[in-house]
Design an enzyme around this catalytic site. Structure first.
Site, PDB file in Angstrom:
ATOM      1  N   ASP A 200       1.091  -2.820   6.945  1.00  9.29           N
ATOM      2  CA  ASP A 200       1.458  -3.635   5.788  1.00  9.29           C
ATOM      3  C   ASP A 200       2.836  -3.209   5.298  1.00  9.29           C
ATOM      4  O   ASP A 200       3.056  -2.033   4.984  1.00  9.29           O
ATOM      5  CB  ASP A 200       0.412  -3.485   4.678  1.00  9.29           C
ATOM      6  CG  ASP A 200       0.482  -4.629   3.675  1.00  9.29           C
ATOM      7  OD1 ASP A 200       1.020  -5.708   4.026  1.00  9.29           O
ATOM      8  OD2 ASP A 200       0.001  -4.449   2.537  1.00  9.29           O
TER       9      ASP A 200
ATOM     10  N   HIS B  53       7.838  -7.797  -6.540  1.00 11.70           N
ATOM     11  CA  HIS B  53       6.589  -7.030  -6.663  1.00 11.70           C
ATOM     12  C   HIS B  53       6.910  -5.529  -6.713  1.00 11.70           C
ATOM     13  O   HIS B  53       6.419  -4.806  -7.577  1.00 11.70           O
ATOM     14  CB  HIS B  53       5.681  -7.339  -5.472  1.00 11.70           C
ATOM     15  CG  HIS B  53       4.475  -6.453  -5.369  1.00 11.70           C
ATOM     16  ND1 HIS B  53       3.358  -6.611  -6.168  1.00 11.70           N
ATOM     17  CD2 HIS B  53       4.213  -5.392  -4.563  1.00 11.70           C
ATOM     18  CE1 HIS B  53       2.463  -5.692  -5.844  1.00 11.70           C
ATOM     19  NE2 HIS B  53       2.950  -4.929  -4.884  1.00 11.70           N
TER      20      HIS B  53
ATOM     21  N   GLU C 188      -0.194 -12.332   0.309  1.00 11.48           N
ATOM     22  CA  GLU C 188       0.721 -11.951   1.394  1.00 11.48           C
ATOM     23  C   GLU C 188       0.637 -12.973   2.523  1.00 11.48           C
ATOM     24  O   GLU C 188      -0.322 -13.740   2.625  1.00 11.48           O
ATOM     25  CB  GLU C 188       0.334 -10.581   1.985  1.00 11.48           C
ATOM     26  CG  GLU C 188       0.263  -9.470   0.949  1.00 11.48           C
ATOM     27  CD  GLU C 188       0.293  -8.069   1.552  1.00 11.48           C
ATOM     28  OE1 GLU C 188       0.665  -7.930   2.735  1.00 11.48           O
ATOM     29  OE2 GLU C 188      -0.066  -7.123   0.813  1.00 11.48           O
TER      30      GLU C 188
ATOM     31  N   TYR D 134      -2.041   7.782  -4.061  1.00 14.26           N
ATOM     32  CA  TYR D 134      -0.938   7.270  -3.234  1.00 14.26           C
ATOM     33  C   TYR D 134       0.183   8.254  -2.965  1.00 14.26           C
ATOM     34  O   TYR D 134       0.969   8.062  -2.034  1.00 14.26           O
ATOM     35  CB  TYR D 134      -0.389   5.971  -3.820  1.00 14.26           C
ATOM     36  CG  TYR D 134       0.719   6.117  -4.838  1.00 14.26           C
ATOM     37  CD1 TYR D 134       2.036   5.774  -4.496  1.00 14.26           C
ATOM     38  CD2 TYR D 134       0.454   6.569  -6.122  1.00 14.26           C
ATOM     39  CE1 TYR D 134       3.048   5.892  -5.430  1.00 14.26           C
ATOM     40  CE2 TYR D 134       1.460   6.686  -7.049  1.00 14.26           C
ATOM     41  CZ  TYR D 134       2.758   6.356  -6.707  1.00 14.26           C
ATOM     42  OH  TYR D 134       3.765   6.475  -7.619  1.00 14.26           O
TER      43      TYR D 134
ATOM     44  N   LYS E 112      -7.080   0.530  -0.154  1.00  9.64           N
ATOM     45  CA  LYS E 112      -6.774  -0.709   0.558  1.00  9.64           C
ATOM     46  C   LYS E 112      -7.715  -0.955   1.737  1.00  9.64           C
ATOM     47  O   LYS E 112      -7.781  -2.081   2.226  1.00  9.64           O
ATOM     48  CB  LYS E 112      -5.349  -0.632   1.128  1.00  9.64           C
ATOM     49  CG  LYS E 112      -4.258  -0.323   0.123  1.00  9.64           C
ATOM     50  CD  LYS E 112      -3.769  -1.587  -0.537  1.00  9.64           C
ATOM     51  CE  LYS E 112      -2.477  -1.323  -1.290  1.00  9.64           C
ATOM     52  NZ  LYS E 112      -1.910  -2.582  -1.775  1.00  9.64           N
TER      53      LYS E 112
HETATM   54 MN    MN Z   1      -0.197  -5.071   0.441  1.00 17.84          MN
END
Ligand code: MN
Length: 423
Positions: A124, A131, A198, A241, A250
């Site tokens: 990804d 964003h 996305e 993260y 995710k």
């Molecule tokens: Mn993403």
């Protein structure tokens, strides 16, 4: 670049499949996206092409001997283009194929649509600069965009096993989180579950380990695009993260649309790629004349929410936002080229996510994290409900389409997924 117009794009083309000629259809004869379906849920998998509200069985129609989408995707762009031309000719009004092929059509709503291909690896990216800036401000008010952002296409390696096709349902994930008032972290169902709007690039031909793919060749390795919802547990993400990026926030589910819209079908909807005034130009390995002239794609995107209360009251879904793939900071070719610059081998069926595609304006945000300003401002829905993050029972629907004067509008169909209560 792979953006040549040909007879398959002619806006005057009509199909003998009547539903393909209806205004507003996502699948006119100019689109012809590829998918994998079966006649019963457990039945034999077949490769099909969407035409109007029907799917055409490619093998039965004698268009190919291939029954595995990954094998079909591994073919050269020239072969895939020849296949598209043959499908277009056979489905066109007046074709002698009509009598025979009529028997190889199935209504899309009567078949089971599967993931279009086996996805071996999922990466990804983070190409949505609006964003990245908005979210960066929430996580790091002093340094929203890190110094590398405008130089290197940022990405992380996602989880392929939990990718599902439109219609996917998944339980609210549990995870380790640490709220501002928590002394120590706790394990609990995510309280800040979100979606991400996305597009996904599905890789066609692979490249050998060690061989980088240059910009001029990059799109020859991109079979086509799907919608992608990269579901995200923001509370889990915030705690986990750093320093290696998203992990369990995710990997519990990602949803894609069933129809792969080929780059060839998207050729009429190209746009110039340019950097804003004052931004650094891409390094030479991420630059090419073709990319500057037409590296971007003009794809309109939408997010819709259908809550349990809306369904109970017989209400339609409500639109949450709109944006456009044109606003991405890096192009499809740049993502592919960058991914292979170190010699990494991409394989047919690999998925490259674009990252959340938000626009410059706040109402163009592609996630609830942005729309609710990190959960501070609840969205007011028309039926009186509010949302900061997703509730159990919520269904998120992504849609996309391309429109340009002189060409037939084409669409991506839907990417739909639903949150179930935590297990
Ligand atoms: Mn993403």
């Amino acid at each position: 670049m792979n953006a040549q117009l040909n007879a398959t794009h002619d806006s005057r083309l009509r199909s003998w499949v009547a539903s393909a000629n209806q205004a507003g259809t996502d699948f006119p004869i100019q689109n012809l996206p590829f998918g994998t379906y079966s006649l019963t849920p457990q039945g034999e998998r077949r490769i099909g092409v969407a035409i109007g509200d029907q799917v055409l069985d490619l093998r039965a129609a004698g268009l190919t001997n291939i029954s595995d989408m990954n094998v079909l995707m591994a073919q050269s762009p020239r072969e895939v283009s020849a296949l598209r031309a043959a499908i277009s000719q056979g489905l066109a009004e007046g074709s002698a194929k009509q009598r025979q092929w009529s028997g190889f059509l199935h209504p899309q709503d009567a078949v089971t649509l599967h993931l279009p291909c086996r996805i071996g690896d999922y990466t990804d990216f983070y190409t949505g600069i609006h964003h990245a800036t908005t979210v960066g401000k929430l996580f790091r008010p002093d340094a929203p965009l890190l110094p590398n952002y405008k130089w290197v296409p940022i990405g992380y390696h996602g989880r392929a096993s939990s990718i599902g096709v439109s219609g996917q349902q998944f339980p609210r994930p549990r995870g380790q989180t640490k709220g501002p008032n928590d002394e120590v972290p706790v394990l609990r169902p995510s309280q800040r579950l979100d979606y991400e709007l996305e597009l996904g690039v599905l890789v066609g031909q692979g490249n050998a380990l060690g061989d980088a793919v240059g910009m001029e060749q990059a799109e020859a390795h991109a079979f086509g695009l799907v919608l992608l919802n990269d579901w995200s547990a923001r509370d889990v993400q915030a705690w986990e993260y750093q320093p290696l990026g998203p992990f369990l926030s995710k990997s519990f589910a990602s949803t894609i649309s069933p129809w792969i819209v080929t780059l060839e079908a998207l050729a009429p909807f190209r746009a110039a790629f340019a950097r804003p005034e004052g931004d650094p130009q891409p390094l030479p390995y991420l630059d090419s004349p073709g990319n500057r002239q037409q590296g971007s794609l003009d794809v309109e995107l939408e997010v819709w929410l259908h809550t349990q209360a809306m369904r109970d009251a017989g209400l339609s879904p409500e639109r949450l936002s709109q944006s456009n793939f044109r606003d991405a900071y890096w192009t499809v070719a740049q993502m592919l080229t960058h991914h292979t610059v170190n010699g990494c081998n991409l394989q047919p069926g690999d998925l490259l996510g674009s990252g959340t595609l938000s626009g410059a304006r706040s109402e163009q945000a592609g996630s609830l994290l942005e729309l609710s300003a990190g959960g501070k401002n609840a969205l007011k829905l028309a039926n009186g409900e509010t949302r900061t993050f997703l509730e159990d029972g919520d269904t998120i629907i992504l849609r996309a389409w391309c429109e340009r004067e002189g060409f037939q509008r084409i669409g991506f169909g839907e990417c739909r997924g639903q949150v179930l209560p935590a297990r």
